[in-house]
Design a protein around this motif. Structure first.
Motif, PDB file in Angstrom:
ATOM      1  N   ALA A 202       3.284  47.482   1.389  1.00  0.00           N
ATOM      2  CA  ALA A 202       3.842  46.864   2.591  1.00  0.00           C
ATOM      3  C   ALA A 202       3.040  45.634   2.997  1.00  0.00           C
ATOM      4  N   LEU A 203       1.703  45.693   2.866  1.00  0.00           N
ATOM      5  CA  LEU A 203       0.879  44.543   3.229  1.00  0.00           C
ATOM      6  C   LEU A 203       1.099  43.379   2.265  1.00  0.00           C
ATOM      7  N   ILE A 204       1.219  43.686   0.994  1.00  0.00           N
ATOM      8  CA  ILE A 204       1.460  42.618   0.017  1.00  0.00           C
ATOM      9  C   ILE A 204       2.809  41.955   0.269  1.00  0.00           C
ATOM     10  N   GLU A 205       3.817  42.759   0.594  1.00  0.00           N
ATOM     11  CA  GLU A 205       5.128  42.185   0.900  1.00  0.00           C
ATOM     12  C   GLU A 205       5.082  41.353   2.171  1.00  0.00           C
ATOM     13  N   THR A 206       4.357  41.826   3.172  1.00  0.00           N
ATOM     14  CA  THR A 206       4.269  41.098   4.441  1.00  0.00           C
ATOM     15  C   THR A 206       3.514  39.778   4.283  1.00  0.00           C
ATOM     16  N   GLU A 207       2.542  39.736   3.387  1.00  0.00           N
ATOM     17  CA  GLU A 207       1.764  38.516   3.188  1.00  0.00           C
ATOM     18  C   GLU A 207       2.612  37.344   2.720  1.00  0.00           C
ATOM     19  N   GLY A 208       3.778  37.636   2.152  1.00  0.00           N
ATOM     20  CA  GLY A 208       4.642  36.569   1.688  1.00  0.00           C
ATOM     21  C   GLY A 208       5.556  36.002   2.749  1.00  0.00           C
ATOM     22  N   GLN A 209       5.485  36.491   3.973  1.00  0.00           N
ATOM     23  CA  GLN A 209       6.356  36.014   5.043  1.00  0.00           C
ATOM     24  C   GLN A 209       5.869  34.669   5.587  1.00  0.00           C
ATOM     25  N   ASP A 210       6.818  33.961   6.193  1.00  0.00           N
ATOM     26  CA  ASP A 210       6.504  32.611   6.684  1.00  0.00           C
ATOM     27  C   ASP A 210       5.451  32.619   7.778  1.00  0.00           C
ATOM     28  N   TYR A 211       5.518  33.577   8.697  1.00  0.00           N
ATOM     29  CA  TYR A 211       4.562  33.575   9.805  1.00  0.00           C
ATOM     30  C   TYR A 211       3.137  33.830   9.331  1.00  0.00           C
ATOM     31  N   ILE A 212       2.990  34.537   8.209  1.00  0.00           N
ATOM     32  CA  ILE A 212       1.660  34.751   7.652  1.00  0.00           C
ATOM     33  C   ILE A 212       1.132  33.443   7.068  1.00  0.00           C
ATOM     34  N   ARG A 213       1.981  32.729   6.346  1.00  0.00           N
ATOM     35  CA  ARG A 213       1.556  31.438   5.789  1.00  0.00           C
ATOM     36  C   ARG A 213       1.232  30.444   6.904  1.00  0.00           C
ATOM     37  N   THR A 214       2.003  30.499   8.004  1.00  0.00           N
ATOM     38  CA  THR A 214       1.717  29.615   9.141  1.00  0.00           C
ATOM     39  C   THR A 214       0.360  29.935   9.751  1.00  0.00           C
ATOM     40  N   ALA A 215       0.061  31.218   9.904  1.00  0.00           N
ATOM     41  CA  ALA A 215      -1.239  31.609  10.456  1.00  0.00           C
ATOM     42  C   ALA A 215      -2.379  31.167   9.557  1.00  0.00           C
ATOM     43  N   ARG A 216      -2.190  31.270   8.255  1.00  0.00           N
ATOM     44  CA  ARG A 216      -3.228  30.807   7.318  1.00  0.00           C
ATOM     45  C   ARG A 216      -3.383  29.296   7.382  1.00  0.00           C
ATOM     46  N   ALA A 217      -2.236  28.594   7.527  1.00  0.00           N
ATOM     47  CA  ALA A 217      -2.289  27.132   7.589  1.00  0.00           C
ATOM     48  C   ALA A 217      -3.010  26.641   8.836  1.00  0.00           C
TER      49      ALA A 217
END
Length: 312
Positions: A202-217
């Motif tokens: 579930a965590l690996i799947e969630t890491e691919g979401q847009d809001y996760i990439r935005t938080a990393r950016a």
């Protein structure tokens, strides 16, 4: 929200009604006569008939089913054929072992699985991930009763740190928890392995979401992103597994309770089956079904707290 709760309550009622019919029909279809079993092979037919009447085994199927269900609705679960005491008294005595054991095992499951799942997801493809996945695969493959006997052999027989079985009662809480520790570990191992693998996925799947990439950016570290955002949004499948696991731990610990000679509901059902005490079997089974359905209902409510989108 109120409409959702009402619909789930109606669904619970229908599920319990269907379950009561299935349990009653299946147990009534079991070959053998409890009265003849209790009196022995050489008992006179009139004696057997008198005992059947005393036990409430006479009458039509619908009459017996109605009496059983009506009694449960008023808190009367009948009287045990073997112990000659109300079934509710037996349940009250045994639930004080089974419920704490299930809660203890579930707590160990969470304490083991969540750090393991987060570690494996944050180190995806690395040695830590491989180690966690290998350990969880082993935990799923090992039968819990075999693991329970191994724990007894090591910690009770060889090291003598704990007793090999039995339950001292809650007069001494430390001794009681000590007696439940090995059974809880034996129950928690496979459940923690399953939960850790589900959480990792579930965590690996969630890491691919847009809001996760935005938080990393925005500069948030991978660890902080996973703990603050990904973990909460991965909670729905985890809650599902936790609900099923608690139901299993409460209702499915028959073998473990017999390995450790714990006077819980699982051992009570096992003894009632061997003694043909049908009223105990069907009443305790119905109570466990009610517990499973109630836990499922609470898990569905927890979904709406974890994910506000489901409230619509």
């Amino acid at each position: 929200m109120a409409r959702l709760i009402l619909s789930r309550l109606v669904s619970m009622g229908l599920s319990l009604a269907v379950a009561s019919v299935v349990i009653f029909v299946m147990l009534q279809a079991v070959p053998g006569d409890p009265a003849a079993f209790m009196l022995g092979l050489n008992a006179a037919p009139d004696t057997v008939a008198a005992l059947r009447d005393e036990l409430g085994l006479e009458g039509s199927f619908l009459a017996r089913y109605g009496a059983w269900v009506g009694g449960m609705l008023t808190g009367d679960f009948g009287t045990s054929y073997t112990y000659r005491v109300p079934v509710s008294d037996l349940v009250a005595q045994r639930i004080g072992v089974s419920a704490p054991l299930a809660a203890y095992a579930l707590a160990l499951t969470i304490l083991i699985a969540i750090p393991a799942g987060v570690l494996a997801a944050s180190r995806r493809g690395q040695r830590a991930d491989w180690g966690v996945m290998g350990a969880t695969q082993l935990g799923i493959a090992i039968p819990n009763f075999w693991f329970a006997m191994l724990l007894v052999l090591v910690f009770a027989v060889q090291l003598r740190w704990v007793s090999a079985g039995g339950f001292p009662g809650w007069e001494d809480p430390l001794a009681a928890m000590g007696a439940l520790t090995l059974p809880a570990i034996a129950l928690a191992l496979p459940q923690a392995s399953i939960l850790a693998r589900v959480l990792r996925g579930a965590l690996i799947e969630t890491e691919g979401q847009d809001y996760i990439r935005t938080a990393r950016a925005k500069g948030l570290s991978r660890r902080a992103t996973m703990l603050r955002h990904a973990l909460r949004n991965a909670a729905i499948p985890v809650l599902t597994i936790l609900g099923l696991q608690f139901s299993f731990l409460l209702a499915g610990a028959i073998i473990i309770e017999n390995v450790f000679f714990l006077p819980g509901l699982g051992r009570l059902i096992f003894q009632a089956i061997t003694q043909r005490d049908l009223i105990v079997v069907q009443s305790v089974t119905m109570l466990l079904v009610f517990a499973v359905i109630t836990v499922t209902f609470l898990v569905e409510l927890a979904y709406t707290i974890a994910d506000p989108r489901l409230r619509a």
